[in-house]
Design an enzyme around this catalytic site. Structure first.
Site, short mmCIF file in Angstrom:
data_model
loop_
_atom_site.label_atom_id
_atom_site.label_comp_id
_atom_site.label_asym_id
_atom_site.label_seq_id
_atom_site.Cartn_x
_atom_site.Cartn_y
_atom_site.Cartn_z
CG HIS A 117 -2.33 3.74 3.54
ND1 HIS A 117 -3.81 3.11 3.40
CD2 HIS A 117 -1.24 2.56 3.67
CE1 HIS A 117 -3.44 2.14 3.44
NE2 HIS A 117 -2.45 1.66 3.34
CB SER A 169 -0.98 -0.15 1.05
OG SER A 169 -1.23 -1.18 0.84
#
Length: 290
Positions: free
Chosen positions: A234, A188
């Site tokens: 993230h 991610s």
């Protein structure tokens, strides 16, 4: 009576007599070795010389336009993630709970305290692990969609460098903001880095980036709202990928670089600076935990 001179033979096929010649270099050539030109016909040697001398078309990032539109690096990254996931599935004997009983998963997942005690492979390896098939499918679909656009624009090597810089940026943020004994894994951070990079690319080519901004906003909201998702990873990947893309796509213009060599050098230097900052942040976080 004087004998007739022998007929000229093709410069590339000495066993073939020919009455034809290249209108550019004048050398005799057989029909197989000639190609139609605006004026007359040119031999394949002259055409090859022209092709080598002609400057290759380049993208806004300074990358040579690839002769093949296939995003090989994107496919290779997807394949690598799938293969590593398959290994963890075999080791754990579970498709869904592949993180239980897998030595590879145990040795690669990002745990800041373990990194601080010398297990540096986790900083990179965690970016190729996934918590179950759904996590893998979501990340690989996003990578496939974004990679098909971004890889040709940046060039394969710079695209891979931005991907890795985003991965390291996510690891650095996790090292700094995550609980020292909490585990993180997934591509991610790298994918968010590509999200930031493609947004910068759309702005550079004067396309509307609103859809990407909305997508990033939705994913950040999900990361913030759903327990167990590494928001810091993230955001760290997003920041690193965005800064690296700015360096490739905008910094050469800001510095008024005029040659393609300067554009490429500045772009690579920008990626290297962001990657170095990632590594310094990881090192400082590890030192604070040691």
């Amino acid at each position: 009576m004087n004998p007739q001179p022998p007929a000229p033979t093709c410069i590339r096929h000495p066993d073939r007599a020919t009455g034809l010649a290249c209108t550019r270099c004048g050398r005799p050539s057989c029909p197989e070795c000639l190609r139609p030109a605006a004026v007359g016909q040119h031999c394949v040697d002259c055409l090859g010389q022209d092709q080598r001398a002609a400057p290759r078309m380049r993208t806004v990032a300074g990358a040579a336009v690839a002769r093949s539109a296939i995003p090989y690096v994107t496919y290779a990254l997807v394949a690598a993630n799938i293969v590593i996931f398959a290994i963890t599935v075999v080791q754990s004997r579970s498709l869904v709970d592949n993180y239980y009983g897998s030595p590879l998963f145990a040795h690669w997942m990002l745990v800041p305290d373990l990194v601080a005690h010398g297990q540096w492979i986790r900083v990179l390896g965690a970016g190729f692990l996934h918590w179950g098939p759904l996590h893998l499918a979501m990340n690989m679909f996003a990578l496939w969609v974004v990679g098909r656009i971004l890889e040709p624009a940046l060039g394969r090597t710079r695209y891979l460098a931005v991907y890795l810089v985003g991965l390291l940026g996510g690891s650095a943020a996790s090292m700094i903001f995550q609980d020292s004994n909490a585990a993180a894994a997934g591509a991610s951070g790298a994918v968010f880095g590509l999200f930031g990079a493609i947004t910068v690319f759309l702005i550079r080519v004067r396309q509307n980036p609103n859809q990407m901004l909305i997508l990033i906003g939705i994913n950040v909201f999900i990361s913030f709202s759903v327990p167990g998702i590494s928001l810091s990873g993230h955001l760290g990947g997003l920041l690193a990928g965005t800064l690296a893309a700015l360096g490739v796509l905008f910094v050469p213009e800001w510095l008024r670089a005029t040659s393609q060599e300067a554009v490429r050098s500045i772009g690579w230097a920008s990626i290297a600076v962001v990657g170095l900052v990632d590594l310094i942040a990881i090192g400082l976080a590890a030192a604070a935990l040691a």
